[in-house]
Design a protein around this motif. Structure first.
Motif, mmCIF file in Angstrom:
data_model
loop_
_atom_site.group_PDB
_atom_site.id
_atom_site.type_symbol
_atom_site.label_atom_id
_atom_site.label_comp_id
_atom_site.label_asym_id
_atom_site.label_seq_id
_atom_site.Cartn_x
_atom_site.Cartn_y
_atom_site.Cartn_z
ATOM 1 N N LEU A 1 0.828 -1.211 0.000
ATOM 2 C CA LEU A 1 0.000 0.000 0.000
ATOM 3 C C LEU A 1 0.862 1.261 0.000
ATOM 4 N N ARG A 2 0.607 2.116 -0.986
ATOM 5 C CA ARG A 2 1.183 3.461 -1.047
ATOM 6 C C ARG A 2 0.055 4.396 -1.446
ATOM 7 N N ALA A 3 -0.369 5.234 -0.527
ATOM 8 C CA ALA A 3 -1.455 6.189 -0.809
ATOM 9 C C ALA A 3 -0.977 7.589 -0.460
ATOM 10 N N SER A 4 -0.950 8.475 -1.447
ATOM 11 C CA SER A 4 -0.453 9.833 -1.252
ATOM 12 C C SER A 4 -1.606 10.760 -0.850
ATOM 13 N N VAL A 5 -1.408 11.538 0.216
ATOM 14 C CA VAL A 5 -2.423 12.494 0.681
ATOM 15 C C VAL A 5 -2.233 13.797 -0.098
ATOM 16 N N PHE A 6 -3.206 14.135 -0.979
ATOM 17 C CA PHE A 6 -3.046 15.367 -1.753
ATOM 18 C C PHE A 6 -3.954 16.492 -1.255
ATOM 19 N N ASP A 7 -4.844 16.195 -0.336
ATOM 20 C CA ASP A 7 -5.679 17.232 0.277
ATOM 21 C C ASP A 7 -6.366 16.625 1.491
ATOM 22 N N SER A 8 -6.943 17.454 2.332
ATOM 23 C CA SER A 8 -7.667 16.952 3.498
ATOM 24 C C SER A 8 -8.577 18.042 4.035
ATOM 25 N N LEU A 9 -9.573 17.644 4.792
ATOM 26 C CA LEU A 9 -10.449 18.616 5.441
ATOM 27 C C LEU A 9 -10.888 18.065 6.789
ATOM 28 N N TYR A 10 -11.431 18.941 7.609
ATOM 29 C CA TYR A 10 -11.839 18.548 8.958
ATOM 30 C C TYR A 10 -13.353 18.563 9.050
ATOM 31 N N ASP A 11 -13.929 17.457 9.530
ATOM 32 C CA ASP A 11 -15.371 17.347 9.736
ATOM 33 C C ASP A 11 -15.626 17.211 11.232
ATOM 34 N N ALA A 12 -16.566 18.010 11.739
ATOM 35 C CA ALA A 12 -16.806 18.032 13.192
ATOM 36 C C ALA A 12 -17.251 16.672 13.713
ATOM 37 N N TYR A 13 -17.902 15.861 12.874
ATOM 38 C CA TYR A 13 -18.456 14.583 13.339
ATOM 39 C C TYR A 13 -17.566 13.393 12.994
ATOM 40 N N ARG A 14 -16.783 13.497 11.914
ATOM 41 C CA ARG A 14 -16.014 12.338 11.457
ATOM 42 C C ARG A 14 -14.513 12.517 11.622
ATOM 43 N N GLY A 15 -14.093 13.683 12.071
ATOM 44 C CA GLY A 15 -12.665 13.933 12.239
ATOM 45 C C GLY A 15 -12.015 14.351 10.934
ATOM 46 N N VAL A 16 -10.748 13.985 10.771
ATOM 47 C CA VAL A 16 -9.984 14.382 9.584
ATOM 48 C C VAL A 16 -10.307 13.456 8.419
ATOM 49 N N ILE A 17 -10.653 14.048 7.279
ATOM 50 C CA ILE A 17 -10.922 13.283 6.062
ATOM 51 C C ILE A 17 -9.769 13.544 5.097
ATOM 52 N N SER A 18 -9.011 12.495 4.770
ATOM 53 C CA SER A 18 -7.844 12.633 3.889
ATOM 54 C C SER A 18 -8.227 12.275 2.459
ATOM 55 N N TYR A 19 -7.911 13.164 1.514
ATOM 56 C CA TYR A 19 -8.104 12.877 0.087
ATOM 57 C C TYR A 19 -6.834 12.174 -0.388
ATOM 58 N N VAL A 20 -6.977 10.971 -0.919
ATOM 59 C CA VAL A 20 -5.788 10.179 -1.269
ATOM 60 C C VAL A 20 -5.827 9.712 -2.717
ATOM 61 N N ARG A 21 -4.647 9.544 -3.270
ATOM 62 C CA ARG A 21 -4.461 8.861 -4.551
ATOM 63 C C ARG A 21 -3.717 7.569 -4.228
ATOM 64 N N VAL A 22 -4.353 6.411 -4.486
ATOM 65 C CA VAL A 22 -3.720 5.117 -4.191
ATOM 66 C C VAL A 22 -2.770 4.786 -5.335
ATOM 67 N N VAL A 23 -1.475 4.828 -5.053
ATOM 68 C CA VAL A 23 -0.466 4.566 -6.085
ATOM 69 C C VAL A 23 -0.271 3.061 -6.263
ATOM 70 N N SER A 24 -0.368 2.296 -5.176
ATOM 71 C CA SER A 24 -0.294 0.839 -5.274
ATOM 72 C C SER A 24 -0.981 0.220 -4.071
ATOM 73 N N GLY A 25 -1.368 -1.055 -4.222
ATOM 74 C CA GLY A 25 -1.985 -1.780 -3.114
ATOM 75 C C GLY A 25 -3.466 -1.488 -2.950
ATOM 76 N N THR A 26 -4.012 -1.950 -1.820
ATOM 77 C CA THR A 26 -5.435 -1.816 -1.515
ATOM 78 C C THR A 26 -5.592 -1.407 -0.054
ATOM 79 N N VAL A 27 -6.562 -0.537 0.222
ATOM 80 C CA VAL A 27 -6.857 -0.144 1.593
ATOM 81 C C VAL A 27 -8.358 -0.277 1.812
ATOM 82 N N LYS A 28 -8.748 -0.843 2.960
ATOM 83 C CA LYS A 28 -10.169 -1.050 3.248
ATOM 84 C C LYS A 28 -10.443 -0.789 4.725
ATOM 85 N N LYS A 29 -11.719 -0.753 5.066
ATOM 86 C CA LYS A 29 -12.137 -0.517 6.444
ATOM 87 C C LYS A 29 -11.547 -1.581 7.367
#
Length: 630
Positions: free
Chosen positions: A224-252
């Motif tokens: 897994l290699r996922a690059s964070v290219f942006d992010s925002l803060y949500d009062a209910y869900r915390g930090v939301i990271s915008y990612v581009r997955v360069v390789s691999g898989t990420v799941k809950k």
């Protein structure tokens, strides 16, 4: 309840996907071969039609239904809709059944066009393999077009040129094709004629993306290699990271870590943008989406960092984005001092969403406790202030914008000055160096004399003049950053009737005769109005600022002197006349000495008040004076 066979549910699932493509409801995230994924961005000069083209692509691919369709669909902020500009990059995933019979997953990132948000563009391009370059067929190649093409070429992206607005009477497609070849070295015949407003050429653009933009490259190890290219803060869900997955898989449920901080998190949710956040089972190689982990603080994630699995990490982080250095600084203070902690929290949340914005604490005698903030330009500063007011309900005021100066003292020590308050006394300064920018100005040939005069007025030096075509020229000049901040672009647009455009890049530092100018009101210096100016321009700027203050400071019971001073020398002055109460109103006739006695008494009172009186400057006065557009 009647039993139904599993085959029925399979048919329903397939039917849902077919309906989704026809716009009845959003498609679920399809697991697709990486070779069928295309990641691309839209780049262009301001107002060349990026957001309108995004709207047409979403409608054509049935990503949004007719009911949901609206103008500026990807511009989520009210501020973006009001100003008609894109401020933040907006990712969206679309599915397109191409003419070759295959269905492709297209990840689009709409980007801003204004020079102040070029950092947003560079971050978005880092998540792509291709870019649609839009050129207004009526205006042709502009200064920011060239800058964005250079950004895309630096990232080795495939460029798909589009000539937009061909429906306009002033459109000249042949001239634009020629400009593509002459200025940008892109073959003119490959440009796609289109009209985003009328939906012309949209299918040709999608086919060109499928054909020319390469699929995301795959790593053999599958880690897994996922690059964070942006992010925002949500009062209910915390930090939301915008990612581009360069390789691999990420799941809950996955345990992941960030390279920069080495902190470990559990993934709570993954998803894509359609264009709303749509939850998915996982994200795979080539996907552009979002990832929510158990991050509670906005300081935990750094844009440009890499997510990888905790137990099976990759050996090194992905190449991050270059650290952005703010160019413009200003103090931002809460109008109500009790809002200080709230403002600090709000700025922290804004910073996670905008890596180019920086802040540190400072205090002022006039304004109390606040923050010294760094921005990329005046528009960026204005947007941040407006977002603080709207999104966080903060009532703020800001000091006059300044830039970073390098100072060498007589003892040989060096210091950085981003606040006029910290500039040392003149007698211990050996040299002050101011930041310079290289400005690229594209204008009609008729205006070359006026613009050269403007460059000289701003203490600039013309380096090069290049003829673009029979109508336009490109001027390259080196100008002090402080001088182009406030009104350079406005005046350029005014004198070229809107046809001039500019872009700039940092060009190092140069020694200059800079001095600190203080504004004294009733003999008391007001820190908020202190500025660092060139000695030759100090008198002119002092007169301007004194005249502006005279308009906004209310009358007192005594004469108020507004003075601009360099050290102990007064270089400009305005006076606010005293408010006069009619103390003789109740004297009906009688001896004139009665009136004289009352007037003398009033005169003595004013004299005493002048000696001990203080001028309270209302917050409205700060706001009016410090508004650069006034």
């Amino acid at each position: 309840m009647r039993w139904r066979p599993a085959r029925h549910f399979l048919q329903v699932a397939i039917f849902r996907e077919i309906l989704a493509f026809r716009g009845y409801f959003p498609a679920t995230h399809l697991q697709m071969d990486t070779n069928l994924t295309r990641n691309f961005s839209i780049i262009a000069h301001i107002d060349h039609g990026k957001t309108t083209l995004s709207d047409r692509l979403l409608e054509f691919t049935q990503t949004v239904s007719q009911r949901e369709a609206q103008a500026q669909l990807l511009d989520a902020m009210d501020l973006e809709r009001e100003k008609g500009i894109t401020i933040k990059s907006h990712p969206v995933t679309m599915y397109y059944p191409a003419k070759d019979g295959k269905t492709y997953k297209l990840n689009l990132l709409d980007t801003p066009g204004h020079v102040d948000f070029s950092y947003e563009v560079s971050r978005s391009l880092a998540a792509c393999e291709g870019a649609i370059l839009i050129i207004d067929a009526a205006q042709g190649v502009e200064a920011q077009t060239m800058a964005n093409v250079n950004l895309a070429l630096d990232q080795n992206l495939t460029i798909v040129p589009v000539l937009n607005k061909i429906d306009l009477p002033a459109a000249d497609v042949d001239k634009c094709r020629q400009q593509l070849e002459d200025i940008l070295a892109i073959p003119g015949e490959v440009a796609i004629p289109a009209s985003a407003k009328n939906g012309i050429g949209i299918e040709d653009i999608l086919e060109a993306i499928v054909e020319h933009v390469p699929p995301p490259p795959e790593h053999e190890d599958g880690l897994l290699r996922a690059s964070v290219f942006d992010s925002l803060y949500d009062a209910y869900r915390g930090v939301i990271s915008y990612v581009r997955v360069v390789s691999g898989t990420v799941k809950k449920g996955d345990k992941v870590k960030l390279f920069h901080t080495d902190n470990t998190y559990e993934v709570k949710e993954t998803g894509v943008f359609t264009p709303k956040m749509t939850k998915t089972d996982d994200l795979h190689t080539g996907d552009v989406g979002y990832l929510i982990a158990n991050m509670k603080s906005s300081a935990e994630v750094k844009i440009g960092d890499t997510f990888t699995h905790k137990d099976n990490p990759c050996t090194e982080a992905l190449p991050g984005f270059k650290e952005i250095r703010p160019l413009v600084f200003a103090g931002i203070y809460p109008v109500d001092s009790s809002d200080y902690e709230g403002l600090k929290t709000a700025m922290g949340k804004l910073q996670i969403n905008d890596a180019a914005f920086s802040f540190t604490t400072e205090s002022s005698t006039a304004l109390g406790f606040g923050f010294r903030c760094g921005f990329l330009g005046l528009l960026h500063m204005e947007i941040i202030q407006e977002r603080l007011r709207r999104e966080f309900d903060m009532d703020v005021i800001s000091t006059y914008p300044s830039v970073i100066y390098e100072v060498t003292k007589t003892d040989g020590s060096e210091m950085i000055v981003d606040n006029p308050t910290y500039l040392p006394e003149q007698q211990i300064i050996q040299e002050v160096r101011e930041p310079m920018v290289r400005v690229f100005i594209m204008i009609p040939g008729d205006n070359i004399g006026d613009v050269m005069q403007l460059i000289m007025e701003k203490r600039g030096e013309l380096e090069n003049t290049e003829t673009i075509d029979e109508f336009r020229v490109l001027l390259t000049a080196t100008v002090p950053l402080a001088d182009i901040l406030v009104d350079f672009n406005d005046r350029l647009k005014s004198m070229t009737r809107g046809y001039g455009s500019m872009d700039y890049e940092h060009a190092g530092y140069r020694a200059a005769n800079m001095v600190k100018m203080d504004m004294l009101i009733a003999g008391e210096p007001v820190e908020a109005f202190s500025t660092i100016v060139h000695r030759e321009k100090a008198e002119y700027q002092g007169r301007q600022l004194a005249a502006k203050l005279k308009e906004v400071i209310p009358q007192q019971m005594f004469v108020v002197a507004i003075q601009a001073a360099i050290g102990g020398k007064i270089i400009a002055r305005e006076s606010i006349s005293a408010m006069r109460k009619n103390v003789t109103a109740k004297c009906y006739g009688g001896d004139i000495s009665r009136k004289r006695k009352l007037l003398e008494k009033q005169k003595e009172g004013k004299k005493k008040m002048k000696a001990i009186g203080k001028v309270n400057i209302p917050q409205e006065a700060f706001i009016k004076v410090l508004k650069t557009g006034d």
